[in-house]
Design an enzyme around this catalytic site. Structure first.
Site, PDB file in Angstrom:
ATOM      1  N   ILE A 116       0.148   5.521  -4.628  1.00  0.00           N
ATOM      2  CA  ILE A 116      -0.957   4.838  -3.953  1.00  0.00           C
ATOM      3  C   ILE A 116      -2.061   4.556  -4.961  1.00  0.00           C
ATOM      4  O   ILE A 116      -2.651   3.478  -4.984  1.00  0.00           O
ATOM      5  CB  ILE A 116      -1.469   5.683  -2.776  1.00  0.00           C
ATOM      6  N   GLU A 145      17.623  10.925  -3.492  1.00  0.00           N
ATOM      7  CA  GLU A 145      17.242  11.477  -2.189  1.00  0.00           C
ATOM      8  C   GLU A 145      17.714  10.550  -1.079  1.00  0.00           C
ATOM      9  O   GLU A 145      18.204  10.992  -0.046  1.00  0.00           O
ATOM     10  CB  GLU A 145      15.731  11.640  -2.164  1.00  0.00           C
ATOM     11  N   ILE A 198      13.563   3.220  -0.932  1.00  0.00           N
ATOM     12  CA  ILE A 198      13.731   1.974  -0.212  1.00  0.00           C
ATOM     13  C   ILE A 198      12.449   1.166  -0.326  1.00  0.00           C
ATOM     14  O   ILE A 198      11.360   1.724  -0.457  1.00  0.00           O
ATOM     15  CB  ILE A 198      14.062   2.254   1.275  1.00  0.00           C
TER      16      ILE A 198
END
Length: 426
Positions: A309, A234, A212
């Site tokens: 990240i 998932e 998402i």
């Protein structure tokens, strides 16, 4: 076999919890907040109660004073509501793949005394639905000594594993409110470019895994011209709905559950929940199934799209910490990245902006001190930023560094090249 639920008030429902117990909380959109709040109201009567969860929505009062004097959090994923507390030593994180959390319960490594869940009302046969969060709630129910459920008529009834008979529920409370929703923010121009690059990698007939957020939505937005895509993921959100309506997603070439959307949880709008409600085209399976490498890779052209990240010049991916700061969790990234690499024609993809919101490069000479390696450099294939896509598979360390620098932000490339020359004595 009991054929009806035993309804009590919230105070009596949470009285089954004793000091020294270990409790599981169902999570995401299905978080049983009323039960959790009632438990927190009892904090003065309890000591050393361990909490096991993945990611919960809503307030986490058990992390705040004075409640945290009674509760010890052991989270298998760190979400926004517990992030500050975990990093302030008011809770702890368990690094573990989503595909393996069930083993903690099944092998008795984390035996459960109580499971707090949220379910739909029972059907005429006495079966309730776990709604849109089956994941590890399913095995938790199987192995917990007691199951306490809040029964909510606004919970979607979903197909798949998430079915529980009333005889498995020890105590129930009545609740009537919408489950948690989430709206993905509109994607930026940078995210749109990333979406275009990633969409160009996706072949017709591929089986997709994505999460998402803005980048997954940007990718999905750019798939309108594709054909015969499948979903084995998932989790998913609203971004897939237009592609289903237009026939782009139909699961025609999937080998595992052909024609079905396979997931372990979903978070999105009421429109999404309306779509999955009593829809046999969507199968909510436990995470031990959805995230199983051997099952995922059976599908053709598995394309796993994940975020990072930071990525260092050798291809090491950090996706769950900012230095030593625990930001999220390992989750299912490695489960799908490896399965995509093993799938016939599969593509494991990392997609991210070239810089952070502060302007720092997300492609770095070295990971931050203390950063966790979520995905090893040997597992990384495709990396996409707004400046393009590179494939690191089969490339040497020097070749990887050069490739990654080519898709770094232009303002950081010179510094990264200096770091590369120094590291590799060029």
């Amino acid at each position: 076999m009991r054929s009806s639920l035993k309804f009590v008030d919230l105070h009596e429902a949470v009285s089954v919890v004793n000091s020294g117990d270990r409790i599981f909380f169902q999570g995401a959109a299905m978080t049983p907040n009323e039960l959790i709040d009632a438990l927190c109201a009892r904090h003065a009567q309890l000591r050393d109660v361990d909490i096991v969860q993945i990611h919960t929505d809503g307030p986490a009062r058990y992390m705040e004073a004075p409640c945290n004097e009674a509760f010890n959090l052991f989270s298998c994923f760190v979400g926004p509501n517990v992030r500050k507390g975990v990093n302030a030593n008011k809770g702890d994180y368990i690094p573990i793949f989503l595909s393996e959390i069930h083993l903690l319960f099944r092998r008795g490594l984390l035996p459960l005394d109580v499971a707090f869940i949220q379910v739909s009302p029972p059907d005429r046969h006495g079966y309730c639905s776990l709604g849109v969060s089956v994941d590890v709630a399913y095995p938790a129910i199987q192995y917990a000594k007691k199951v306490v459920a809040q029964v909510n008529p606004q919970v979607p009834r979903t197909h798949g594993d998430g079915i529980i008979h009333v005889s498995q529920i020890d105590v129930a409370v009545a609740v009537n409110r919408p489950i948690h929703t989430a709206q993905a923010p509109a994607f930026t121009e940078v995210e749109q470019k990333i979406g275009e690059h990633v969409a160009a990698l996706i072949e017709d007939g591929a089986t997709l895994q994505m999460g998402i957020g803005s980048i997954p939505n940007a990718v999905l937005h750019n798939l309108q011209g594709h054909k015969d895509l499948g979903i084995h993921t998932e989790m998913f959100s609203d971004g897939i709905l237009p592609l289903i309506e237009n026939g782009v997603i139909n699961g025609k070439y999937k080998k595992l559950k052909r024609g079905k959307i396979v997931t372990t949880f979903a978070v999105g709008s009421e429109a999404l929940y309306d779509y999955v409600d009593d829809n046999p085209a969507v199968h909510f399976k436990e995470a031990a199934y959805t995230n199983n490498n051997a099952l995922i890779m059976m599908n053709p052209k598995v394309t796993a799209i994940n975020s990072a990240i930071e990525i260092d010049l050798t291809g090491q991916v950090c996706a769950d910490t900012i230095g030593t700061y625990q930001y999220s969790g390992v989750g299912g990234q490695m489960d799908f990245i490896r399965a995509a690499a093993l799938s016939e024609g599969g593509k494991p993809i990392f997609a991210m902006p070239s810089t952070t919101k502060k302007g720092d490069s997300k492609i770095t000479a070295q990971l931050m001190p203390g950063a966790g390696i979520t995905t090893t450099r040997a597992h990384v294939h495709y990396v996409a930023t707004e400046y393009g896509v590179v494939n690191l598979f089969g490339k040497s360390l020097k070749q990887r560094a050069s490739a990654l620098i080519s898709i770094a932000h232009p303002s950081h490339r010179e510094a990264l090249e200096r770091e590369m020359r120094e590291r590799f004595k060029m």
